[in-house]
Design an enzyme around this catalytic site. Sequence first.
Site, PDB file in Angstrom:
ATOM      1  N   TYR A 149      79.330  58.765 -36.890  1.00  0.00           N
ATOM      2  CA  TYR A 149      77.599  59.278 -37.468  1.00  0.00           C
ATOM      3  C   TYR A 149      77.312  59.742 -37.423  1.00  0.00           C
ATOM      4  CZ  TYR A 149      72.648  57.089 -37.954  1.00  0.00           C
ATOM      5  OH  TYR A 149      72.491  56.818 -38.232  1.00  0.00           O
ATOM      6  N   LYS A 153      76.539  62.077 -41.284  1.00  0.00           N
ATOM      7  CA  LYS A 153      74.690  62.554 -41.694  1.00  0.00           C
ATOM      8  C   LYS A 153      74.485  64.479 -41.282  1.00  0.00           C
ATOM      9  CE  LYS A 153      72.763  58.928 -41.330  1.00  0.00           C
ATOM     10  NZ  LYS A 153      72.160  57.887 -42.826  1.00  0.00           N
TER      11      LYS A 153
HETATM   12  P1  NDP Z   1      69.328  48.913 -40.626  1.00  0.00           P
HETATM   13  O1  NDP Z   1      70.630  48.286 -40.190  1.00  0.00           O
HETATM   14  O2  NDP Z   1      68.801  47.989 -40.023  1.00  0.00           O
HETATM   15  O3  NDP Z   1      69.746  48.252 -42.229  1.00  0.00           O
HETATM   16  C1  NDP Z   1      70.707  49.052 -43.511  1.00  0.00           C
HETATM   17  C2  NDP Z   1      71.098  48.801 -44.352  1.00  0.00           C
HETATM   18  O4  NDP Z   1      71.326  49.391 -45.277  1.00  0.00           O
HETATM   19  C3  NDP Z   1      71.125  46.840 -44.317  1.00  0.00           C
HETATM   20  O5  NDP Z   1      70.131  46.474 -44.962  1.00  0.00           O
HETATM   21  C4  NDP Z   1      72.304  46.763 -44.582  1.00  0.00           C
HETATM   22  O6  NDP Z   1      72.965  45.439 -45.054  1.00  0.00           O
HETATM   23  C5  NDP Z   1      72.533  48.314 -45.935  1.00  0.00           C
HETATM   24  N1  NDP Z   1      74.229  48.412 -45.682  1.00  0.00           N
HETATM   25  C6  NDP Z   1      74.744  49.180 -44.866  1.00  0.00           C
HETATM   26  N2  NDP Z   1      75.893  48.929 -45.162  1.00  0.00           N
HETATM   27  C7  NDP Z   1      75.948  48.491 -46.698  1.00  0.00           C
HETATM   28  C8  NDP Z   1      76.902  48.661 -47.603  1.00  0.00           C
HETATM   29  N3  NDP Z   1      78.013  48.900 -47.601  1.00  0.00           N
HETATM   30  N4  NDP Z   1      76.242  48.539 -48.865  1.00  0.00           N
HETATM   31  C9  NDP Z   1      75.318  48.091 -49.205  1.00  0.00           C
HETATM   32  N5  NDP Z   1      74.500  47.813 -48.495  1.00  0.00           N
HETATM   33  C10 NDP Z   1      74.436  48.381 -47.011  1.00  0.00           C
HETATM   34  O7  NDP Z   1      69.382  50.311 -40.964  1.00  0.00           O
HETATM   35  P2  NDP Z   1      68.322  50.990 -40.969  1.00  0.00           P
HETATM   36  O8  NDP Z   1      67.372  50.748 -41.280  1.00  0.00           O
HETATM   37  O9  NDP Z   1      67.837  51.406 -39.531  1.00  0.00           O
HETATM   38  O10 NDP Z   1      68.754  51.867 -40.874  1.00  0.00           O
HETATM   39  C11 NDP Z   1      68.606  52.991 -42.171  1.00  0.00           C
HETATM   40  C12 NDP Z   1      68.913  54.617 -42.498  1.00  0.00           C
HETATM   41  O11 NDP Z   1      68.294  55.659 -41.877  1.00  0.00           O
HETATM   42  C13 NDP Z   1      70.605  54.998 -41.924  1.00  0.00           C
HETATM   43  O12 NDP Z   1      71.179  55.811 -42.509  1.00  0.00           O
HETATM   44  C14 NDP Z   1      70.802  55.116 -40.594  1.00  0.00           C
HETATM   45  O13 NDP Z   1      71.588  55.816 -40.727  1.00  0.00           O
HETATM   46  C15 NDP Z   1      68.979  56.065 -40.824  1.00  0.00           C
HETATM   47  N6  NDP Z   1      68.717  56.111 -39.482  1.00  0.00           N
HETATM   48  C16 NDP Z   1      68.226  55.408 -38.562  1.00  0.00           C
HETATM   49  C17 NDP Z   1      67.580  55.356 -37.410  1.00  0.00           C
HETATM   50  C18 NDP Z   1      67.710  54.330 -36.600  1.00  0.00           C
HETATM   51  O14 NDP Z   1      67.727  54.147 -35.211  1.00  0.00           O
HETATM   52  N7  NDP Z   1      67.262  53.154 -36.918  1.00  0.00           N
HETATM   53  C19 NDP Z   1      68.014  56.386 -36.775  1.00  0.00           C
HETATM   54  C20 NDP Z   1      68.060  57.981 -38.260  1.00  0.00           C
HETATM   55  C21 NDP Z   1      68.968  56.756 -39.866  1.00  0.00           C
HETATM   56  P3  NDP Z   1      73.287  44.620 -44.026  1.00  0.00           P
HETATM   57  O15 NDP Z   1      72.770  44.613 -43.373  1.00  0.00           O
HETATM   58  O16 NDP Z   1      74.284  43.866 -45.159  1.00  0.00           O
HETATM   59  O17 NDP Z   1      74.684  45.142 -43.716  1.00  0.00           O
END
Ligand code: NDP
Length: 244
Positions: A149, A153
């Site tokens: 991860y 990033k």
């Molecule tokens: P969530 O897991 O809550 O949501 C992620 C979303 O992205 C989901 O709707 C998921 O769909 C979609 N997604 C994942 N993989 C794919 C794929 N292969 N194709 C299409 N859609 C996809 O994550 P967050 O909202 O927490 O994270 C959003 C961003 O923020 C990410 O880039 C994460 O790395 C970053 N981030 C998050 C942190 C945290 O603590 N939450 C901290 C720092 C950064 P599905 O559920 O159907 O797989």
Amino acid sequence: MDIKFGGKRALVTGAGKGIGRSTAKMLVKCGAEVIALSRTQEDLDSLKKEEPAIQTVCIDLCDIEATLKTVESIGDIHLLVNNAGIAILGPFEEAKPEDFDKIFSVNVKAPLFIAQVVAKKMIASGFGGAIVNVSSQASKKALKNHILYCSTKAAVDMLTKSLALELGPHQIRVNAVNPTVVLTDMGRLGWSDPAKAKPMLDQIPLGRFAEVEEVVHAIVYLLSDKASMVNGTILPVDGGFLAQ
Ligand code: NDP
């Protein structure tokens, strides 16, 4: 802050849940025409119920060919939020090549090539645009059991800076937001255990994790004209975690 995106079309990836979902909804509130891309149809259906004006696209970013064809077919995009991301956690000794390929496909390859398709159209239109990549505090500081991860990033940060350099002359700004833990589905995966959360919370000067809205506000600011001279920035939304 009065931000209006009237007449703008925005594409948000990973808009089914968490930060992406709230970003898509906020962009609608600010007047943008929003295309929400994600992987699970039920999430997109419920989003569409909440915000009927949103267009939804169900696709897995791991299928890069289908993804780019779809993005190409969407038409002009003025605002792009490369938000979709996954976390695959575990010690270095247990990391697998297939996990490496999967996490780099979603977190790095998809944002780069989606930006390529979108930027070509932005350049052809001559109106410029704005791109925000959702990175993480994990790009700047190694976290135990986060080798894959953290590596993705760090790549997102450099992708952001490289795009800012190359696209700036076309009036396309590219920035990243780098949140600390947010207790979305992904955040809960790594941090819902209080024994794991406490040492992290102890390193955040504000003493808490971020709320989804706090990340969304940073994204929306960077997309907007209020950030018209901000380009190539890696913006921590981390309560001071990276200040130490
Ligand atoms: P969530 O897991 O809550 O949501 C992620 C979303 O992205 C989901 O709707 C998921 O769909 C979609 N997604 C994942 N993989 C794919 C794929 N292969 N194709 C299409 N859609 C996809 O994550 P967050 O909202 O927490 O994270 C959003 C961003 O923020 C990410 O880039 C994460 O790395 C970053 N981030 C998050 C942190 C945290 O603590 N939450 C901290 C720092 C950064 P599905 O559920 O159907 O797989």
